[in-house]
Design an enzyme around this catalytic site. Structure first.
Site, PDB file in Angstrom:
ATOM      1  N   ILE A 188       0.838  -1.204   0.000  1.00  0.00           N
ATOM      2  CA  ILE A 188       0.000   0.000   0.000  1.00  0.00           C
ATOM      3  C   ILE A 188       0.873   1.255   0.000  1.00  0.00           C
ATOM      4  CG2 ILE A 188      -1.904   1.186   1.195  1.00  0.00           C
ATOM      5  CD1 ILE A 188      -2.585  -1.695   0.255  1.00  0.00           C
ATOM      6  N   GLY A 189       1.986   1.204   0.702  1.00  0.00           N
ATOM      7  CA  GLY A 189       2.861   2.383   0.764  1.00  0.00           C
ATOM      8  C   GLY A 189       2.368   3.428   1.749  1.00  0.00           C
ATOM      9  N   LEU A 190       1.663   2.953   2.790  1.00  0.00           N
ATOM     10  CA  LEU A 190       1.207   3.831   3.878  1.00  0.00           C
ATOM     11  C   LEU A 190       0.415   5.044   3.390  1.00  0.00           C
ATOM     12  CD1 LEU A 190       4.137   3.885   6.490  1.00  0.00           C
ATOM     13  CD2 LEU A 190       1.998   2.607   6.580  1.00  0.00           C
ATOM     14  N   CYS A 193       7.282  -0.610   8.770  1.00  0.00           N
ATOM     15  CA  CYS A 193       6.969  -0.105   7.432  1.00  0.00           C
ATOM     16  C   CYS A 193       8.238   0.228   6.645  1.00  0.00           C
ATOM     17  CB  CYS A 193       6.144   1.154   7.567  1.00  0.00           C
ATOM     18  SG  CYS A 193       7.018   2.427   8.477  1.00  0.00           S
ATOM     19  N   GLY A 215      -5.873  -8.822  11.212  1.00  0.00           N
ATOM     20  CA  GLY A 215      -5.750  -7.949  10.043  1.00  0.00           C
ATOM     21  C   GLY A 215      -6.690  -8.340   8.927  1.00  0.00           C
ATOM     22  N   GLY A 254      -0.506 -11.945  12.180  1.00  0.00           N
ATOM     23  CA  GLY A 254      -0.106 -12.814  11.073  1.00  0.00           C
ATOM     24  C   GLY A 254      -1.038 -14.004  10.985  1.00  0.00           C
TER      25      GLY A 254
HETATM   26  C1  LIG Z   1      -3.998  -3.556   3.078  1.00  0.00           C
HETATM   27  C2  LIG Z   1      -3.106  -3.542   4.277  1.00  0.00           C
HETATM   28  C3  LIG Z   1      -2.730  -2.328   4.847  1.00  0.00           C
HETATM   29  C4  LIG Z   1      -1.904  -2.313   5.967  1.00  0.00           C
HETATM   30  N1  LIG Z   1      -1.549  -1.114   6.513  1.00  0.00           N
HETATM   31  C5  LIG Z   1      -0.797  -1.084   7.642  1.00  0.00           C
HETATM   32  C6  LIG Z   1      -0.484   0.155   8.270  1.00  0.00           C
HETATM   33  O1  LIG Z   1      -0.868   1.229   7.832  1.00  0.00           O
HETATM   34  N2  LIG Z   1       0.268   0.111   9.408  1.00  0.00           N
HETATM   35  C7  LIG Z   1       0.698  -1.066   9.969  1.00  0.00           C
HETATM   36  O2  LIG Z   1       1.362  -1.037  11.009  1.00  0.00           O
HETATM   37  N3  LIG Z   1       0.413  -2.257   9.392  1.00  0.00           N
HETATM   38  C8  LIG Z   1      -0.330  -2.296   8.252  1.00  0.00           C
HETATM   39  N4  LIG Z   1      -0.648  -3.501   7.689  1.00  0.00           N
HETATM   40  C9  LIG Z   1      -0.193  -4.766   8.335  1.00  0.00           C
HETATM   41  C10 LIG Z   1      -1.292  -5.362   9.240  1.00  0.00           C
HETATM   42  O3  LIG Z   1      -1.543  -4.513  10.347  1.00  0.00           O
HETATM   43  C11 LIG Z   1      -0.923  -6.761   9.758  1.00  0.00           C
HETATM   44  O4  LIG Z   1       0.248  -6.681  10.545  1.00  0.00           O
HETATM   45  C12 LIG Z   1      -0.710  -7.757   8.622  1.00  0.00           C
HETATM   46  O5  LIG Z   1      -1.780  -7.657   7.694  1.00  0.00           O
HETATM   47  C13 LIG Z   1      -0.615  -9.204   9.109  1.00  0.00           C
HETATM   48  O6  LIG Z   1      -1.805  -9.616   9.722  1.00  0.00           O
HETATM   49  P1  LIG Z   1      -2.890 -10.556   8.984  1.00  0.00           P
HETATM   50  O7  LIG Z   1      -2.179 -11.784   8.515  1.00  0.00           O
HETATM   51  O8  LIG Z   1      -3.896 -10.826  10.056  1.00  0.00           O
HETATM   52  O9  LIG Z   1      -3.487  -9.787   7.852  1.00  0.00           O
HETATM   53  C14 LIG Z   1      -1.443  -3.541   6.538  1.00  0.00           C
HETATM   54  C15 LIG Z   1      -1.826  -4.749   5.948  1.00  0.00           C
HETATM   55  C16 LIG Z   1      -2.639  -4.767   4.840  1.00  0.00           C
HETATM   56  C17 LIG Z   1      -3.048  -6.086   4.244  1.00  0.00           C
END
Ligand SMILES: Cc1cc2nc3c(=O)[nH]c(=O)nc-3n(C[C@H](O)[C@H](O)[C@H](O)COP(=O)(O)O)c2cc1C
Length: 307
Positions: free
Chosen positions: A71-73, A134, A269, A247
């Site tokens: 996404i690139g924050l 990030c 997430g 995760g």
């Molecule tokens: C679309 C998307 C956007 C994310 N944006 C952020 C973010 O802004 N800041 C952050 O700390 N992690 C971000 N993450 C990471 C998630 O918080 C999480 O650590 C990661 O998705 C792993 O968890 P999951 O397997 O339950 O999805 C993002 C993940 C995804 C898929």
């Protein structure tokens, strides 16, 4: 009524199931899909020092048992976040449910963001989360997650500037992640948030090009859960601070598995993309499990698989 409250350092939450940053938006968007009061807390989408447009599309691609994203924050930056977004968040969530995630390129940027958040909303939020997982434009990917001294200095400086509880989200992808975790422990945070998302690649066979604009991106979802499990297992043996595991948490059984490996809480997430009310189901499942097992709290289960 079973006690499912969870203490992470100085912060206390109604339960150990947290909405992970970037996958839970700013929470209020989910209001018509789920009961927000069932979230232990929500880490809001990371706010960066300056607004970010994010990476070139495509930004998400489906892979077996998960997604690759880059996404690139993307976010509107602190001014919009403080003036427009935070009032809506405060309407939707209680104080103990709000975690503000910040990211910068330098220690100074992180500290300024933390101070601004604390001055404006310190009374209305539960904790700050330093997103060190990030990409870092200035110093390269994961700088504050792979350099123990940089992580230590960042935490020490933030902690001396604000009195709110501080979580540190770091990336366990680097070989020295246990060494970095020790430095984070020594610097003193309220909880270590693990982003256990190894990098992956998908090729679109129709365009014959990488499926996402950034070519590579972190994998999330059930595909990575066994990797996250091992990292949490290793971290539990190494550090004293509470661990928040993320995760691939999609069910209450996944949450429990992480807790048995050593996590005091979990971040949910991408499961919310599949089932927007999944957090409520996970919390319900944990409460039913406690009933069945006649457990008064979940605390005794944290790290139980090591004993
Ligand atoms: C679309 C998307 C956007 C994310 N944006 C952020 C973010 O802004 N800041 C952050 O700390 N992690 C971000 N993450 C990471 C998630 O918080 C999480 O650590 C990661 O998705 C792993 O968890 P999951 O397997 O339950 O999805 C993002 C993940 C995804 C898929």
């Amino acid at each position: 009524m079973k006690n499912i409250k969870t203490k992470l350092g100085q912060a206390e939450f109604r339960n150990p199931v947290l909405g992970a940053s970037g996958c839970t938006g700013y929470a209020y968007e989910l209001e018509s899909y789920t009961d927000l009061s069932r979230y232990g807390a929500v880490t809001l989408k990371t706010v960066t020092y300056t607004p970010r447009h994010g990476n070139h599309p495509e930004r998400i691609a489906e892979v077996p048992a998960g997604i690759i994203s880059s996404i690139g924050l993307q976010n509107p930056g602190p001014d919009v976040f403080f003036d427009d977004t935070m009032p809506k968040v405060i309407d939707a969530l209680d104080r103990d449910q709000i975690i503000v995630s910040v990211a910068g390129d330098t220690i100074e940027e992180y500290v300024e963001l933390c101070c601004r958040t604390s001055q404006r909303y310190g009374e209305k939020i539960a904790a700050l989360e330093i997103n060190a997982a990030c990409p870092n434009v200035r110093f390269g990917v994961g700088y504050f997650s792979r350099d123990p001294q940089a992580a230590f200095d960042l935490i020490e400086t933030v902690k001396s500037a604000v009195s709110l509880p501080v979580f540190f989200k770091f990336n366990t992808n680097f070989e020295n992640y246990l060494e970095v975790a020790s430095a984070i422990d020594e610097a003193g945070v309220d909880a270590l948030y693990t982003s256990n998302t190894p990098l992956g690649l998908k090729i679109n066979i129709r365009t014959r090009r990488p499926a996402i604009g950034n070519v590579v991106g972190p994998i999330c979802g059930p595909a990575i859960r066994p990797i996250g499990m091992l990292r949490v297992w290793n971290l539990y043996q190494k550090v004293k601070m509470p661990i928040i595991a993320s995760g691939g948490v999609y069910t209450w059984e996944d949450a429990l598995e992480y807790m048995l490996a050593g996590a005091a809480a979990v971040g949910v997430g991408s499961a919310q993309f599949v089932q927007p009310d999944v957090v409520k189901h996970i919390v319900d499942g944990l409460e039913r499990y406690m009933e069945r097992e006649s457990l008064d709290s979940l605390t005794s289960l944290v790290g139980a698989a090591h004993r």
